[in-house]
Write a protein that holds these residues in place. Structure first.
Motif, PDB file in Angstrom:
ATOM      1  N   GLN A  31     -17.769   5.535 -60.565  1.00 14.89           N
ATOM      2  CA  GLN A  31     -17.709   4.357 -60.097  1.00 14.89           C
ATOM      3  C   GLN A  31     -15.920   4.727 -59.243  1.00 14.89           C
ATOM      4  OE1 GLN A  31     -20.325   1.391 -60.590  1.00 14.89           O
ATOM      5  NE2 GLN A  31     -20.162   1.311 -58.416  1.00 14.89           N
ATOM      6  N   ASP A  36     -10.867   2.665 -55.959  1.00 19.35           N
ATOM      7  CA  ASP A  36     -10.460   0.560 -56.909  1.00 19.35           C
ATOM      8  C   ASP A  36     -12.300   0.558 -55.780  1.00 19.35           C
ATOM      9  OD1 ASP A  36      -8.111   1.837 -57.161  1.00 19.35           O
ATOM     10  OD2 ASP A  36      -7.262   0.297 -56.258  1.00 19.35           O
ATOM     11  N   ALA A  37     -12.186  -0.914 -56.798  1.00 21.89           N
ATOM     12  CA  ALA A  37     -12.871  -1.029 -56.601  1.00 21.89           C
ATOM     13  C   ALA A  37     -13.704  -2.654 -57.278  1.00 21.89           C
ATOM     14  CB  ALA A  37     -14.359  -1.031 -57.196  1.00 21.89           C
ATOM     15  N   SER A  38     -14.013  -3.824 -56.839  1.00 29.78           N
ATOM     16  CA  SER A  38     -14.197  -5.078 -57.001  1.00 29.78           C
ATOM     17  C   SER A  38     -15.201  -5.158 -58.058  1.00 29.78           C
ATOM     18  CB  SER A  38     -14.315  -6.007 -55.994  1.00 29.78           C
ATOM     19  OG  SER A  38     -15.367  -6.068 -56.079  1.00 29.78           O
ATOM     20  N   LYS A  40     -17.137  -7.587 -58.050  1.00 28.78           N
ATOM     21  CA  LYS A  40     -18.182  -7.209 -57.691  1.00 28.78           C
ATOM     22  C   LYS A  40     -19.478  -6.361 -57.516  1.00 28.78           C
ATOM     23  CE  LYS A  40     -20.048 -10.417 -53.983  1.00 28.78           C
ATOM     24  NZ  LYS A  40     -19.950 -12.110 -53.229  1.00 28.78           N
ATOM     25  N   GLU A  41     -18.206  -5.657 -56.649  1.00 24.95           N
ATOM     26  CA  GLU A  41     -18.902  -4.639 -56.340  1.00 24.95           C
ATOM     27  C   GLU A  41     -18.862  -3.417 -57.536  1.00 24.95           C
ATOM     28  OE1 GLU A  41     -16.118  -3.286 -52.126  1.00 24.95           O
ATOM     29  OE2 GLU A  41     -15.129  -3.100 -54.516  1.00 24.95           O
ATOM     30  N   LEU A  42     -18.476  -3.601 -59.108  1.00 24.47           N
ATOM     31  CA  LEU A  42     -19.046  -2.792 -59.488  1.00 24.47           C
ATOM     32  C   LEU A  42     -20.557  -3.326 -60.346  1.00 24.47           C
ATOM     33  CD1 LEU A  42     -15.704  -2.432 -61.722  1.00 24.47           C
ATOM     34  CD2 LEU A  42     -16.794  -0.447 -60.311  1.00 24.47           C
ATOM     35  N   LYS A  44     -22.395  -4.747 -58.475  1.00 25.95           N
ATOM     36  CA  LYS A  44     -23.863  -4.258 -57.348  1.00 25.95           C
ATOM     37  C   LYS A  44     -24.706  -4.007 -57.676  1.00 25.95           C
ATOM     38  CE  LYS A  44     -24.074  -4.205 -51.939  1.00 25.95           C
ATOM     39  NZ  LYS A  44     -23.541  -4.568 -51.002  1.00 25.95           N
ATOM     40  N   PRO A  45     -25.415  -2.477 -58.097  1.00 23.61           N
ATOM     41  CA  PRO A  45     -26.129  -1.264 -58.752  1.00 23.61           C
ATOM     42  C   PRO A  45     -26.595  -2.039 -60.377  1.00 23.61           C
ATOM     43  CG  PRO A  45     -24.036  -0.295 -58.827  1.00 23.61           C
ATOM     44  CD  PRO A  45     -23.813  -1.372 -58.766  1.00 23.61           C
ATOM     45  N   GLN A  50     -21.467 -10.592 -63.673  1.00 27.75           N
ATOM     46  CA  GLN A  50     -19.874  -9.687 -62.945  1.00 27.75           C
ATOM     47  C   GLN A  50     -19.205 -10.335 -64.415  1.00 27.75           C
ATOM     48  OE1 GLN A  50     -17.776 -11.253 -59.978  1.00 27.75           O
ATOM     49  NE2 GLN A  50     -20.142 -11.351 -58.360  1.00 27.75           N
TER      50      GLN A  50
END
Length: 67
Positions: A31, A36-38, A40-42, A44-45, A50
Motif C-alpha cells: 500500500q 503516503d497513507a495515514s 486510518k487509510e492503512l 481500512k482493508p 488503528q
C-alpha cells in the motif's frame, strides 16, 4: 528500546526478514509503495484497529523499511 525492537533480531538482515515474514506487513508495504497513507487509510482493508496497524508500522520502521 521499544517492545517491538526488543523482540526483533539484532542484525539488519534478520530484522528485515522477520518484518517481511508477516503477510499483513507485506501488504502494508505494498500500500505504501503507491504513496503516503495515514494509519486510518492503512487500517481500512483489514479487520484490525488503528493501534494494531501502528504496531505493524513500528516493526517495519525498526527494520528500516518505512520511516
Amino acid at each position: 528500546m521499544t517492545r517491538h525492537a526488543a523482540i526483533l533480531p539484532e542484525d539488519a538482515l534478520s530484522r528485515t526478514l522477520a518484518a517481511l515474514a508477516d503477510p499483513t506487513r507485506r501488504s502494508i508495504l505494498e500500500q505504501l509503495s503507491l504513496g503516503d497513507a495515514s494509519v486510518k487509510e492503512l487500517a481500512k482493508p483489514y479487520d484490525m484497529s488503528q493501534p494494531a496497524v501502528s504496531k505493524h508500522l513500528k516493526v517495519l520502521e525498526a527494520a528500516g523499511l518505512v520511516s
